[in-house]
Scaffold this motif. Structure first.
Motif, PDB file in Angstrom:
ATOM      1  N   ARG A 109       0.847  -1.205   0.000  1.00  0.00           N
ATOM      2  CA  ARG A 109       0.000   0.000   0.000  1.00  0.00           C
ATOM      3  C   ARG A 109       0.869   1.237   0.000  1.00  0.00           C
ATOM      4  NH1 ARG A 109      -4.566  -1.724   4.362  1.00  0.00           N
ATOM      5  NH2 ARG A 109      -5.588  -3.225   3.019  1.00  0.00           N
ATOM      6  N   ALA A 110       0.456   2.191  -0.794  1.00  0.00           N
ATOM      7  CA  ALA A 110       1.184   3.456  -0.876  1.00  0.00           C
ATOM      8  C   ALA A 110       0.206   4.606  -0.704  1.00  0.00           C
ATOM      9  CB  ALA A 110       1.877   3.579  -2.228  1.00  0.00           C
ATOM     10  N   ILE A 111       0.705   5.693  -0.154  1.00  0.00           N
ATOM     11  CA  ILE A 111      -0.073   6.925  -0.049  1.00  0.00           C
ATOM     12  C   ILE A 111       0.679   7.983  -0.842  1.00  0.00           C
ATOM     13  CG2 ILE A 111      -0.941   8.715   1.494  1.00  0.00           C
ATOM     14  CD1 ILE A 111      -1.022   6.565   3.706  1.00  0.00           C
ATOM     15  N   VAL A 112      -0.016   8.579  -1.782  1.00  0.00           N
ATOM     16  CA  VAL A 112       0.564   9.649  -2.592  1.00  0.00           C
ATOM     17  C   VAL A 112      -0.216  10.918  -2.280  1.00  0.00           C
ATOM     18  CG1 VAL A 112       0.933  10.518  -4.924  1.00  0.00           C
ATOM     19  CG2 VAL A 112       1.315   8.098  -4.426  1.00  0.00           C
ATOM     20  N   VAL A 113       0.501  11.918  -1.800  1.00  0.00           N
ATOM     21  CA  VAL A 113      -0.111  13.208  -1.484  1.00  0.00           C
ATOM     22  C   VAL A 113       0.446  14.218  -2.489  1.00  0.00           C
ATOM     23  CG1 VAL A 113      -0.467  14.964   0.284  1.00  0.00           C
ATOM     24  CG2 VAL A 113      -0.151  12.579   0.967  1.00  0.00           C
ATOM     25  N   SER A 114      -0.447  14.887  -3.168  1.00  0.00           N
ATOM     26  CA  SER A 114      -0.018  15.863  -4.171  1.00  0.00           C
ATOM     27  C   SER A 114      -0.691  17.208  -3.909  1.00  0.00           C
ATOM     28  CB  SER A 114      -0.365  15.366  -5.579  1.00  0.00           C
ATOM     29  OG  SER A 114      -1.760  15.226  -5.708  1.00  0.00           O
ATOM     30  N   ALA A 115      -0.108  18.237  -4.485  1.00  0.00           N
ATOM     31  CA  ALA A 115      -0.652  19.584  -4.322  1.00  0.00           C
ATOM     32  C   ALA A 115      -1.930  19.760  -5.138  1.00  0.00           C
ATOM     33  CB  ALA A 115       0.381  20.624  -4.725  1.00  0.00           C
ATOM     34  N   PHE A 116      -2.033  19.001  -6.225  1.00  0.00           N
ATOM     35  CA  PHE A 116      -3.188  19.097  -7.121  1.00  0.00           C
ATOM     36  C   PHE A 116      -3.685  17.696  -7.445  1.00  0.00           C
ATOM     37  CE2 PHE A 116      -0.248  22.595  -8.039  1.00  0.00           C
ATOM     38  CZ  PHE A 116      -1.076  23.679  -7.786  1.00  0.00           C
ATOM     39  N   ASP A 117      -4.870  17.612  -8.031  1.00  0.00           N
ATOM     40  CA  ASP A 117      -5.391  16.317  -8.471  1.00  0.00           C
ATOM     41  C   ASP A 117      -4.429  15.693  -9.481  1.00  0.00           C
ATOM     42  OD1 ASP A 117      -7.737  16.225  -6.945  1.00  0.00           O
ATOM     43  OD2 ASP A 117      -8.840  17.440  -8.411  1.00  0.00           O
ATOM     44  N   VAL A 118      -4.226  14.387  -9.356  1.00  0.00           N
ATOM     45  CA  VAL A 118      -3.335  13.655 -10.243  1.00  0.00           C
ATOM     46  C   VAL A 118      -4.159  13.145 -11.431  1.00  0.00           C
ATOM     47  CG1 VAL A 118      -1.759  11.691 -10.403  1.00  0.00           C
ATOM     48  CG2 VAL A 118      -1.943  12.970  -8.260  1.00  0.00           C
ATOM     49  N   ASN A 124      -1.120   6.303 -13.923  1.00  0.00           N
ATOM     50  CA  ASN A 124      -0.618   5.109 -14.605  1.00  0.00           C
ATOM     51  C   ASN A 124       0.914   5.037 -14.554  1.00  0.00           C
ATOM     52  OD1 ASN A 124      -3.223   4.308 -15.220  1.00  0.00           O
ATOM     53  ND2 ASN A 124      -3.189   5.247 -17.255  1.00  0.00           N
ATOM     54  N   LYS A 125       1.572   6.170 -14.804  1.00  0.00           N
ATOM     55  CA  LYS A 125       3.037   6.212 -14.771  1.00  0.00           C
ATOM     56  C   LYS A 125       3.558   5.951 -13.360  1.00  0.00           C
ATOM     57  CE  LYS A 125       3.867   9.284 -18.696  1.00  0.00           C
ATOM     58  NZ  LYS A 125       4.327  10.615 -19.114  1.00  0.00           N
ATOM     59  N   LEU A 126       2.927   6.572 -12.383  1.00  0.00           N
ATOM     60  CA  LEU A 126       3.337   6.406 -10.999  1.00  0.00           C
ATOM     61  C   LEU A 126       3.118   4.963 -10.536  1.00  0.00           C
ATOM     62  CD1 LEU A 126       4.492   7.911  -8.602  1.00  0.00           C
ATOM     63  CD2 LEU A 126       2.194   8.620  -7.993  1.00  0.00           C
ATOM     64  N   SER A 127       2.000   4.401 -10.903  1.00  0.00           N
ATOM     65  CA  SER A 127       1.701   3.015 -10.544  1.00  0.00           C
ATOM     66  C   SER A 127       2.733   2.062 -11.139  1.00  0.00           C
ATOM     67  CB  SER A 127       0.301   2.641 -11.018  1.00  0.00           C
ATOM     68  OG  SER A 127       0.006   1.309 -10.692  1.00  0.00           O
ATOM     69  N   ALA A 128       3.060   2.241 -12.405  1.00  0.00           N
ATOM     70  CA  ALA A 128       4.051   1.390 -13.065  1.00  0.00           C
ATOM     71  C   ALA A 128       5.416   1.520 -12.392  1.00  0.00           C
ATOM     72  CB  ALA A 128       4.139   1.739 -14.547  1.00  0.00           C
ATOM     73  N   ALA A 129       5.803   2.748 -12.067  1.00  0.00           N
ATOM     74  CA  ALA A 129       7.103   2.982 -11.427  1.00  0.00           C
ATOM     75  C   ALA A 129       7.167   2.345 -10.040  1.00  0.00           C
ATOM     76  CB  ALA A 129       7.378   4.482 -11.335  1.00  0.00           C
ATOM     77  N   LEU A 130       6.105   2.505  -9.255  1.00  0.00           N
ATOM     78  CA  LEU A 130       6.093   1.923  -7.909  1.00  0.00           C
ATOM     79  C   LEU A 130       6.017   0.399  -7.953  1.00  0.00           C
ATOM     80  CD1 LEU A 130       3.837   4.487  -6.000  1.00  0.00           C
ATOM     81  CD2 LEU A 130       6.312   4.166  -5.782  1.00  0.00           C
ATOM     82  N   VAL A 138       1.232  -2.565  -6.202  1.00  0.00           N
ATOM     83  CA  VAL A 138       1.114  -1.433  -5.279  1.00  0.00           C
ATOM     84  C   VAL A 138      -0.284  -0.827  -5.390  1.00  0.00           C
ATOM     85  CG1 VAL A 138       2.048   0.804  -4.594  1.00  0.00           C
ATOM     86  CG2 VAL A 138       3.579  -0.958  -5.475  1.00  0.00           C
ATOM     87  N   GLU A 139      -0.977  -0.828  -4.260  1.00  0.00           N
ATOM     88  CA  GLU A 139      -2.300  -0.201  -4.162  1.00  0.00           C
ATOM     89  C   GLU A 139      -2.067   1.229  -3.692  1.00  0.00           C
ATOM     90  OE1 GLU A 139      -5.805  -0.381  -0.921  1.00  0.00           O
ATOM     91  OE2 GLU A 139      -5.222  -2.326  -1.757  1.00  0.00           O
ATOM     92  N   ILE A 140      -2.474   2.196  -4.504  1.00  0.00           N
ATOM     93  CA  ILE A 140      -2.164   3.594  -4.206  1.00  0.00           C
ATOM     94  C   ILE A 140      -3.422   4.355  -3.794  1.00  0.00           C
ATOM     95  CG2 ILE A 140      -1.154   5.729  -5.088  1.00  0.00           C
ATOM     96  CD1 ILE A 140       0.283   4.025  -7.213  1.00  0.00           C
ATOM     97  N   GLY A 150       3.435  22.416  -4.635  1.00  0.00           N
ATOM     98  CA  GLY A 150       3.650  21.670  -5.874  1.00  0.00           C
ATOM     99  C   GLY A 150       4.357  20.366  -5.549  1.00  0.00           C
ATOM    100  N   GLY A 151       4.426  19.461  -6.522  1.00  0.00           N
ATOM    101  CA  GLY A 151       5.118  18.197  -6.315  1.00  0.00           C
ATOM    102  C   GLY A 151       4.270  17.179  -5.569  1.00  0.00           C
ATOM    103  N   ILE A 152       4.931  16.087  -5.143  1.00  0.00           N
ATOM    104  CA  ILE A 152       4.224  15.017  -4.430  1.00  0.00           C
ATOM    105  C   ILE A 152       5.059  14.454  -3.288  1.00  0.00           C
ATOM    106  CG2 ILE A 152       2.881  14.274  -6.434  1.00  0.00           C
ATOM    107  CD1 ILE A 152       4.802  11.902  -6.734  1.00  0.00           C
ATOM    108  N   LYS A 153       4.355  13.782  -2.386  1.00  0.00           N
ATOM    109  CA  LYS A 153       4.973  13.004  -1.314  1.00  0.00           C
ATOM    110  C   LYS A 153       4.458  11.582  -1.476  1.00  0.00           C
ATOM    111  CE  LYS A 153       4.364  14.716   2.822  1.00  0.00           C
ATOM    112  NZ  LYS A 153       3.998  15.487   4.030  1.00  0.00           N
ATOM    113  N   ILE A 154       5.357  10.597  -1.353  1.00  0.00           N
ATOM    114  CA  ILE A 154       4.980   9.196  -1.481  1.00  0.00           C
ATOM    115  C   ILE A 154       5.452   8.464  -0.235  1.00  0.00           C
ATOM    116  CG2 ILE A 154       5.210   7.088  -2.848  1.00  0.00           C
ATOM    117  CD1 ILE A 154       6.086   8.874  -5.211  1.00  0.00           C
ATOM    118  N   LYS A 155       4.564   7.638   0.321  1.00  0.00           N
ATOM    119  CA  LYS A 155       4.929   6.826   1.486  1.00  0.00           C
ATOM    120  C   LYS A 155       4.485   5.395   1.224  1.00  0.00           C
ATOM    121  CE  LYS A 155       4.704   6.669   6.533  1.00  0.00           C
ATOM    122  NZ  LYS A 155       5.608   5.587   6.586  1.00  0.00           N
ATOM    123  N   VAL A 156       5.445   4.477   1.306  1.00  0.00           N
ATOM    124  CA  VAL A 156       5.184   3.050   1.155  1.00  0.00           C
ATOM    125  C   VAL A 156       5.872   2.357   2.324  1.00  0.00           C
ATOM    126  CG1 VAL A 156       5.455   1.016  -0.304  1.00  0.00           C
ATOM    127  CG2 VAL A 156       5.150   3.256  -1.354  1.00  0.00           C
ATOM    128  N   GLY A 157       5.083   1.926   3.302  1.00  0.00           N
ATOM    129  CA  GLY A 157       5.674   1.296   4.482  1.00  0.00           C
ATOM    130  C   GLY A 157       6.628   2.252   5.170  1.00  0.00           C
TER     131      GLY A 157
END
Length: 178
Positions: A109-118, A124-130, A138-140, A150-157
């Motif tokens: 499981r991953a949590i992706v926090v972004s400044a704007f809607d993804v 799709n790109k983020l899912s493939a990369a993770l 990876v369930e996001i 701007g940008g994103i924060k990603i947390k996986v475990g």
């Protein structure tokens, strides 16, 4: 919290090993989730804290609420945990069991926090990369936090990446302050 994790680990590992051996992980998952839910009830919490209640009384309440959903092995788990005064750790047992099950199934499981809607393309790109990075499915879960600028924060475990503009500005501010 850390104490509950330590208490719960051997129970979760034992139940996971049993479930894996008997190919009943899904059944155990459901049973543990229900037992944890019952344990979280305030009336049940009071009963667990009452020293005048016997193990048999406590187990009978779980059995009555669970009905046919409580297996003999589930009842044995409750008995062992009640004998050792560990029933308060049932929610943590369920959580650790789910983590073991997810790792076994190569799910993360991953949590992706972004400044704007993804956008869908970005998802799709983020899912493939993770998926490639963690060699797992990876369930996001996506969240929006405008304070990131701007940008994103990603947390996986235990792994985390902070690529937000806010983090970069904070680093710049710290560097200037020195």
């Amino acid at each position: 919290m850390a104490e509950l994790m330590k208490i719960a680990r051997p129970y979760a590992e034992a139940v996971f090993a049993l479930g894996k051996e008997e190919q009943s992980l899904a059944a155990w998952s459901e049973q543990l989730a229900n037992l944890a839910l019952i344990t979280s009830d305030s009336a049940m919490q009071a009963m667990l804290e009452d020293p005048s209640r016997s193990v048999a009384e406590v187990i009978s309440v779980y059995a009555a609420v669970m009905g046919d959903g409580l297996t003999n092995q589930g009842k044995q788990l409750l008995t062992v945990m009640a004998d050792n005064k560990r029933l308060v750790a049932l929610a943590e047992v369920a959580e650790q069991f789910e983590a073991l099950k997810a790792a076994d199934e190569k799910r993360v499981r991953a949590i992706v926090v972004s400044a704007f809607d993804v956008t869908e393309e970005q998802k799709n790109k983020l899912s493939a990369a993770l998926n490639a990075k963690f060699d797992a499915d990876v369930e996001i879960n996506y969240e929006v936090d405008a304070s990131l600028i701007g940008g994103i924060k990603i947390k996986v475990g235990d792994w985390a990446l902070d690529g937000s503009a806010l983090a970069q500005l904070n680093k710049l501010g710290a560097a200037i302050a020195q």
